[in-house]
Write a protein that holds these residues in place. Sequence first.
Motif, PDB file in Angstrom:
ATOM      1  N   ILE A   1      -0.889   5.925   5.594  1.00  0.00           N
ATOM      2  CA  ILE A   1      -1.272   6.610   4.358  1.00  0.00           C
ATOM      3  C   ILE A   1      -2.510   5.997   3.709  1.00  0.00           C
ATOM      4  CG2 ILE A   1       0.219   5.299   2.787  1.00  0.00           C
ATOM      5  CD1 ILE A   1       0.724   7.929   1.299  1.00  0.00           C
ATOM      6  N   CYS A   2      -2.730   4.708   3.906  1.00  0.00           N
ATOM      7  CA  CYS A   2      -3.840   4.017   3.244  1.00  0.00           C
ATOM      8  C   CYS A   2      -5.116   4.124   4.072  1.00  0.00           C
ATOM      9  CB  CYS A   2      -3.464   2.562   2.961  1.00  0.00           C
ATOM     10  SG  CYS A   2      -2.015   2.404   1.906  1.00  0.00           S
ATOM     11  N   ASP A   3      -5.554   5.340   4.273  1.00  0.00           N
ATOM     12  CA  ASP A   3      -6.769   5.659   5.012  1.00  0.00           C
ATOM     13  C   ASP A   3      -7.741   6.288   4.015  1.00  0.00           C
ATOM     14  OD1 ASP A   3      -8.265   6.329   7.590  1.00  0.00           O
ATOM     15  OD2 ASP A   3      -8.004   8.317   6.667  1.00  0.00           O
ATOM     16  N   SER A   4      -8.987   5.846   4.008  1.00  0.00           N
ATOM     17  CA  SER A   4      -9.941   6.313   2.992  1.00  0.00           C
ATOM     18  C   SER A   4     -10.151   7.832   3.041  1.00  0.00           C
ATOM     19  CB  SER A   4     -11.272   5.572   3.118  1.00  0.00           C
ATOM     20  OG  SER A   4     -11.827   5.755   4.399  1.00  0.00           O
TER      21      SER A   4
ATOM     22  N   TRP B   1       9.192   3.001   6.223  1.00  0.00           N
ATOM     23  CA  TRP B   1       8.095   3.903   6.548  1.00  0.00           C
ATOM     24  C   TRP B   1       8.053   5.069   5.565  1.00  0.00           C
ATOM     25  CZ3 TRP B   1       7.509   8.997   8.163  1.00  0.00           C
ATOM     26  CH2 TRP B   1       6.267   9.324   8.696  1.00  0.00           C
ATOM     27  N   GLU B   2       9.220   5.658   5.281  1.00  0.00           N
ATOM     28  CA  GLU B   2       9.290   6.782   4.346  1.00  0.00           C
ATOM     29  C   GLU B   2       8.858   6.370   2.945  1.00  0.00           C
ATOM     30  OE1 GLU B   2      13.245   8.362   4.588  1.00  0.00           O
ATOM     31  OE2 GLU B   2      12.667   9.789   6.142  1.00  0.00           O
ATOM     32  N   ASP B   3       9.276   5.173   2.507  1.00  0.00           N
ATOM     33  CA  ASP B   3       8.886   4.708   1.175  1.00  0.00           C
ATOM     34  C   ASP B   3       7.373   4.554   1.069  1.00  0.00           C
ATOM     35  OD1 ASP B   3      11.423   4.712   0.126  1.00  0.00           O
ATOM     36  OD2 ASP B   3      11.751   2.558   0.352  1.00  0.00           O
ATOM     37  N   ALA B   4       6.761   3.964   2.077  1.00  0.00           N
ATOM     38  CA  ALA B   4       5.302   3.797   2.057  1.00  0.00           C
ATOM     39  C   ALA B   4       4.603   5.146   2.071  1.00  0.00           C
ATOM     40  CB  ALA B   4       4.850   2.945   3.235  1.00  0.00           C
ATOM     41  N   MET B   5       5.056   6.058   2.915  1.00  0.00           N
ATOM     42  CA  MET B   5       4.437   7.380   3.024  1.00  0.00           C
ATOM     43  C   MET B   5       4.613   8.194   1.741  1.00  0.00           C
ATOM     44  SD  MET B   5       2.826   7.621   5.836  1.00  0.00           S
ATOM     45  CE  MET B   5       2.520   9.373   5.913  1.00  0.00           C
ATOM     46  N   ALA B   6       5.686   7.929   1.007  1.00  0.00           N
ATOM     47  CA  ALA B   6       5.912   8.621  -0.263  1.00  0.00           C
ATOM     48  C   ALA B   6       5.136   7.975  -1.399  1.00  0.00           C
ATOM     49  CB  ALA B   6       7.411   8.639  -0.585  1.00  0.00           C
ATOM     50  N   GLY B   7       4.424   6.873  -1.095  1.00  0.00           N
ATOM     51  CA  GLY B   7       3.624   6.208  -2.113  1.00  0.00           C
ATOM     52  C   GLY B   7       4.426   5.303  -3.025  1.00  0.00           C
TER      53      GLY B   7
ATOM     54  N   PHE C   1      -2.920   8.202  -6.890  1.00  0.00           N
ATOM     55  CA  PHE C   1      -3.144   7.159  -5.901  1.00  0.00           C
ATOM     56  C   PHE C   1      -1.798   6.547  -5.539  1.00  0.00           C
ATOM     57  CE2 PHE C   1      -4.287   2.813  -4.591  1.00  0.00           C
ATOM     58  CZ  PHE C   1      -5.251   3.092  -3.640  1.00  0.00           C
ATOM     59  N   PRO C   2      -1.445   6.443  -4.253  1.00  0.00           N
ATOM     60  CA  PRO C   2      -0.133   5.931  -3.853  1.00  0.00           C
ATOM     61  C   PRO C   2       0.039   4.453  -4.210  1.00  0.00           C
ATOM     62  CG  PRO C   2      -1.286   6.934  -1.986  1.00  0.00           C
ATOM     63  CD  PRO C   2      -2.240   6.862  -3.105  1.00  0.00           C
ATOM     64  N   ALA C   3       1.140   4.138  -4.848  1.00  0.00           N
ATOM     65  CA  ALA C   3       1.434   2.745  -5.210  1.00  0.00           C
ATOM     66  C   ALA C   3       1.561   1.876  -3.966  1.00  0.00           C
ATOM     67  CB  ALA C   3       2.714   2.679  -6.042  1.00  0.00           C
ATOM     68  N   SER C   4       1.925   2.473  -2.833  1.00  0.00           N
ATOM     69  CA  SER C   4       2.061   1.699  -1.598  1.00  0.00           C
ATOM     70  C   SER C   4       0.712   1.189  -1.106  1.00  0.00           C
ATOM     71  CB  SER C   4       2.744   2.525  -0.507  1.00  0.00           C
ATOM     72  OG  SER C   4       2.071   3.730  -0.284  1.00  0.00           O
ATOM     73  N   CYS C   5      -0.386   1.769  -1.583  1.00  0.00           N
ATOM     74  CA  CYS C   5      -1.715   1.318  -1.161  1.00  0.00           C
ATOM     75  C   CYS C   5      -2.300   0.271  -2.112  1.00  0.00           C
ATOM     76  CB  CYS C   5      -2.667   2.504  -1.057  1.00  0.00           C
ATOM     77  SG  CYS C   5      -2.207   3.667   0.232  1.00  0.00           S
ATOM     78  N   GLU C   6      -1.626  -0.024  -3.202  1.00  0.00           N
ATOM     79  CA  GLU C   6      -2.143  -0.980  -4.176  1.00  0.00           C
ATOM     80  C   GLU C   6      -2.076  -2.422  -3.688  1.00  0.00           C
ATOM     81  OE1 GLU C   6       0.037  -0.127  -7.735  1.00  0.00           O
ATOM     82  OE2 GLU C   6      -1.099   1.721  -8.111  1.00  0.00           O
ATOM     83  N   THR C   7      -1.280  -2.694  -2.671  1.00  0.00           N
ATOM     84  CA  THR C   7      -1.105  -4.072  -2.211  1.00  0.00           C
ATOM     85  C   THR C   7      -1.838  -4.385  -0.913  1.00  0.00           C
ATOM     86  OG1 THR C   7       0.948  -3.456  -1.086  1.00  0.00           O
ATOM     87  CG2 THR C   7       1.146  -4.296  -3.342  1.00  0.00           C
ATOM     88  N   VAL C   8      -2.549  -3.417  -0.354  1.00  0.00           N
ATOM     89  CA  VAL C   8      -3.287  -3.680   0.890  1.00  0.00           C
ATOM     90  C   VAL C   8      -4.582  -4.410   0.556  1.00  0.00           C
ATOM     91  CG1 VAL C   8      -2.284  -1.730   2.133  1.00  0.00           C
ATOM     92  CG2 VAL C   8      -4.418  -1.418   0.911  1.00  0.00           C
ATOM     93  N   PRO C   9      -5.121  -5.183   1.501  1.00  0.00           N
ATOM     94  CA  PRO C   9      -6.332  -5.945   1.224  1.00  0.00           C
ATOM     95  C   PRO C   9      -7.532  -5.094   0.781  1.00  0.00           C
ATOM     96  CG  PRO C   9      -5.314  -6.721   3.246  1.00  0.00           C
ATOM     97  CD  PRO C   9      -4.569  -5.501   2.815  1.00  0.00           C
ATOM     98  N   ALA C  10      -7.677  -3.890   1.292  1.00  0.00           N
ATOM     99  CA  ALA C  10      -8.821  -3.032   0.962  1.00  0.00           C
ATOM    100  C   ALA C  10      -8.503  -2.065  -0.176  1.00  0.00           C
ATOM    101  CB  ALA C  10      -9.254  -2.267   2.201  1.00  0.00           C
ATOM    102  N   ALA C  11      -7.595  -2.435  -1.059  1.00  0.00           N
ATOM    103  CA  ALA C  11      -7.145  -1.521  -2.113  1.00  0.00           C
ATOM    104  C   ALA C  11      -8.287  -1.039  -2.994  1.00  0.00           C
ATOM    105  CB  ALA C  11      -6.069  -2.191  -2.960  1.00  0.00           C
ATOM    106  N   THR C  12      -9.237  -1.894  -3.300  1.00  0.00           N
ATOM    107  CA  THR C  12     -10.340  -1.513  -4.177  1.00  0.00           C
ATOM    108  C   THR C  12     -11.206  -0.421  -3.546  1.00  0.00           C
ATOM    109  OG1 THR C  12     -10.362  -3.758  -5.054  1.00  0.00           O
ATOM    110  CG2 THR C  12     -12.283  -2.402  -5.522  1.00  0.00           C
TER     111      THR C  12
END
Length: 124
Positions: free
Chosen positions: A77-80, A37-43, A93-104
């Motif tokens: 964290i991956c909220d528009s 959780w901390e890793d994702a929140m830190a991006g 831009f957080p690297a943790s959001c690059e792999t979610v389906p809505a990344a674009t």
Amino acid sequence: MPRFYSVLLVLCLSGCYVDPYTHAPTPAPTDWYHAGWEDAMAGQPLRSNLVLAHLHNDDKVDRKAWLKGYARGQDRICDSDFLYLLGLSGKRFPASCETVPAATSLQSAWQKGIDAGMRDGTMR
């Protein structure tokens, strides 16, 4: 006066004494869910077991728990709207959001924040 300095020297040296029989505290086991959780929140991007073991000094990586925590952190964290505010403040831009389906679309929201911050001068 020399007697005062010798007493002072003895007091200073005795303050540095370490008991050799004192045991170091045993570290608690890693909470892998919380670590993810901390890793994702830190991006942070996804990490390998080898990197996780090294970072947490724990060879017993619970990958399943870490991934579950990472996914939960991504949900947060991956909220528009949040990414727009990150962009507005000039954050990357957080690297943790690059792999979610809505990344674009998330990256577009972040970019709108960057553009608005540059235009309005609110970016620090």
